[in-house]
Motif scaffolding. Structure first.
Motif, mmCIF file in Angstrom:
data_model
loop_
_atom_site.group_PDB
_atom_site.id
_atom_site.type_symbol
_atom_site.label_atom_id
_atom_site.label_comp_id
_atom_site.label_asym_id
_atom_site.label_seq_id
_atom_site.Cartn_x
_atom_site.Cartn_y
_atom_site.Cartn_z
ATOM 1 N N SER A 116 48.344 45.522 40.319
ATOM 2 C CA SER A 116 47.412 46.466 41.051
ATOM 3 C C SER A 116 46.943 47.508 40.300
ATOM 4 O O SER A 116 48.051 48.036 39.227
ATOM 5 N N GLY A 117 45.824 48.063 39.990
ATOM 6 C CA GLY A 117 45.447 49.124 39.156
ATOM 7 C C GLY A 117 44.238 50.003 39.646
ATOM 8 O O GLY A 117 43.855 49.801 40.758
ATOM 9 N N LYS A 118 43.732 50.369 38.469
ATOM 10 C CA LYS A 118 42.272 51.356 38.904
ATOM 11 C C LYS A 118 41.281 51.273 37.518
ATOM 12 O O LYS A 118 41.989 50.866 36.422
ATOM 13 N N VAL A 119 40.099 51.265 37.920
ATOM 14 C CA VAL A 119 39.086 51.262 36.866
ATOM 15 C C VAL A 119 39.316 52.715 36.247
ATOM 16 O O VAL A 119 39.492 53.891 36.881
ATOM 17 N N GLY A 311 26.643 48.030 36.169
ATOM 18 C CA GLY A 311 27.009 49.420 36.772
ATOM 19 C C GLY A 311 27.722 49.209 38.183
ATOM 20 O O GLY A 311 27.902 50.212 38.822
ATOM 21 N N LEU A 312 28.445 47.828 38.217
ATOM 22 C CA LEU A 312 29.266 47.517 39.645
ATOM 23 C C LEU A 312 30.540 48.347 39.780
ATOM 24 O O LEU A 312 30.784 48.869 40.664
ATOM 25 N N LEU A 313 31.345 48.648 38.600
ATOM 26 C CA LEU A 313 32.516 49.153 38.530
ATOM 27 C C LEU A 313 32.548 50.553 38.470
ATOM 28 O O LEU A 313 32.032 51.053 37.302
ATOM 29 N N LYS A 314 33.274 51.293 39.201
ATOM 30 C CA LYS A 314 33.212 52.785 38.997
ATOM 31 C C LYS A 314 34.654 53.426 38.635
ATOM 32 O O LYS A 314 35.548 52.853 39.436
#
Length: 577
Positions: A116-119, A311-314
């Motif tokens: 698990s993580g973050k952009v 541009g889907l990932l923020k």
């Protein structure tokens, strides 16, 4: 006369004999038939208990001292059990939702590991626009963070006394370029170093006019991630103005535990998913594995580059990754579902069902390896074919605690009377609590107790307020150094505070308060030298009649699960000194 006397005596003896044979026999039969021969009860050691408060045990029938209900005969549940085993009825297992699985060997050569993580912003494509000369910000053309900018777009206007003087030098040198060409070239070069274009320099030279304010243009295209100045600020050469992030490429940053290190390597294929687009997978490769382990969290950073031209990932978005294992040689290993494991700090335990036909369970300590596809590899403690509790393990453990058997909180088993004779047992957890963990527990105890009191008062808004206070305390604790499994417990507590804060009904808040209390009690039992005496109290009717606990500073029962409706329902089952 003598004959008459003899007849009277004989008649009396015969009457007594017949009376004994008729009535004495019946009375004896009745006494044995209704099962209430008290002398036999005392001889057999029959105990009586309350159906609502099973901790009450008395040698004779009567009323429950807590709720006043009639006591019922207690079953001798320990009959035929080995030391450390407990028995649960089929009805109790059904109510608790206990489910078991058979442990089997599986191949670990093929499988996957989930992270698990973050952009995050790709720092390699991150640019800082700096000032090339001293001056004052006259105008800022960027209004907010997140604004898109293009290369060559004007970002700001700066007034610079040095630049004004340099322009005057250029105009003067232009008149002398025939006689002093070196001076003229040096002045032009100075303006070039300050990032003025050839067209701008030529315009100043040809017009013979000095410009007071000069524009600053963007060197790259992207999204403004940070504005570092305001209008009117004085800046010097090299001062950062804005930070521009190119989001065509972003990072997916994950935390991996040290026991997963051997499964990860640079160039490994991963599949990244996010809740925002559940049906879309983003393929990437691991680009970086941190060579340094974070000593406080016992994790290391794993990073992958993601194509984000759509541009889907923020940045900040939560993501999960599934990494396919690439072992050349498959090895057979015993696995157990993740939900079957109970963590105590240093130990990992499961509950084994020795006989599939009977509701008998026993606790078993296990040594675990990596988490693969939702299952832990079992290094030791279990054998193939054994049946373990996969769902409801916490309820089985609670039953073991009430019966004074070995449990996750009580490694050796047995009951310890805490000064409340007949009101339950105090359980101690076999878990080494560090000084930092004790400090963390003290930080969380205050908002927990306030939240409990708000539930007693049935005040939903105050419950949310104190739950948010607990969330903030949990964030402070996340930076503390302590062992990994203790930190996991505190992380769960922080999540439970957050969940309660988000709930808008008392019933939902009380449902989540059950698990919050269990985690607080779990850690509290492992702490020695508490500054306050805490009472562990229990309501047998809460949690859909499964029973639920809570902590209190007062011995007096004030039920947080029902408030005024059943304020005094419950009892103290142990004390944490």
């Amino acid at each position: 006369m003598k004959k008459n006397s003899v007849f009277v005596v004989v008649a009396a003896v015969v009457g007594l004999l017949l009376g004994y044979l008729i009535f004495g026999s019946n009375a004896s039969d009745e006494g044995s038939a209704d099962g209430h021969n008290h002398s036999e009860e005392m001889a057999s050691g029959q105990m009586w208990t309350c159906s609502m408060h099973p901790q009450i045990m008395q040698p004779e029938p009567g009323d429950c001292p807590i709720c006043g209900m009639d006591l019922i005969p207690a079953s001798s549940s320990d009959e035929g059990l080995a030391m450390g085993q407990i028995r649960m009825s089929n009805n109790a297992m059904a109510l608790a939702g206990v489910e078991t699985v058979t442990v089997g060997a599986g191949m670990t050569g093929e499988g996957s590991v989930k992270l698990s993580g973050k952009v995050a912003v790709n720092q390699e494509a991150d640019a800082v626009q700096s000032a090339y000369f001293n001056g004052r910000i006259e105008r800022l053309n960027i209004n907010f963070e997140g604004e898109e900018v293009r290369r060559g777009q004007q970002l700001a206007t700066i007034y610079s006394p040095e630049l004004v003087a340099a322009q005057q030098e250029l105009i003067t040198a232009a008149n002398l370029k025939g006689s002093q060409p070196a001076l003229y070239a040096a002045v032009r070069n100075k303006l070039t170093f300050w990032k003025l274009s050839e067209n701008q320099i030529n315009e100043i030279e040809s017009s013979g006019k000095v410009r007071e304010n000069f524009p600053v243009y963007a060197n790259v295209s992207g999204v403004v991630s940070e504005i570092m100045v305001e209008e009117g600020d004085y800046i010097s050469t090299g001062s950062p103005l804005v930070k521009v992030a190119n989001l065509n490429s972003v990072w997916a940053v994950f935390d991996a535990y040290e026991n997963q290190l051997s499964l990860l390597k640079k160039g490994q294929s991963i599949e990244v998913r996010t809740k925002s687009y559940p049906n879309e997978a983003f393929n990437a490769k691991i680009s970086f594995v941190d060579p340094l382990l974070n000593s406080s969290t016992r994790t290391l950073e794993v990073r992958a580059n993601l194509d984000n031209r759509k541009g889907l990932l923020k940045p900040g978005m939560f993501v999960t990754a599934e990494i396919q294992l690439e072992n050349d040689t498959e090895t057979e290993a015993l696995t157990v579902p993740e939900s079957a494991i109970l963590w105590t700090g240093e130990r990992s335990v499961v509950y084994v069902k020795p006989d599939s036909e009977e509701g008998i369970f026993e606790m078993r300590e296990v040594t675990l390896g990596n988490l693969v596809n939702g299952n832990y590899v079992v290094v030791s403690g279990l054998n193939s074919g054994e049946e373990v509790v996969a769902k409801g393990a916490f309820t089985v453990d609670a039953a073991a605690q009430l019966q004074g058997k070995k449990s996750m909180m009580n490694k050796s088993g047995g009951r310890t009377i805490t000064g409340h004779e007949g009101h339950g047992a105090g359980m101690q957890m076999d878990m080494e609590i560090s000084k930092e963990a004790k400090t963390a527990f003290d930080l969380l105890l205050d908002p927990y107790l306030k939240l409990k009191d708000a539930l007693v008062a049935s005040n939903m808004e105050q419950v949310q307020q104190f739950a948010r206070e607990g969330m903030e305390k949990a964030k402070q604790i996340a930076a503390m150094e302590m062992d990994e499994k203790t930190k996991i417990h505190f992380s769960k507590i922080g999540n439970q505070f957050a969940t309660i804060a988000s709930e808008s009904s008392l019933d939902s808040q009380r449902d989540h308060f059950v698990q919050l209390s269990e985690n607080m009690i779990l850690i509290g039992n492992g702490i020695t030298g508490m500054s306050k005496k805490l009472y562990v109290q229990q309501c047998p009717m809460a949690n859909k009649s499964k029973g639920a606990n809570w902590l209190s500073l007062e011995e007096e029962i004030k039920n947080p699960y029902y408030g005024e409706a059943m304020l005094k329902c419950g009892s103290t089952v142990s004390v944490i000194n």
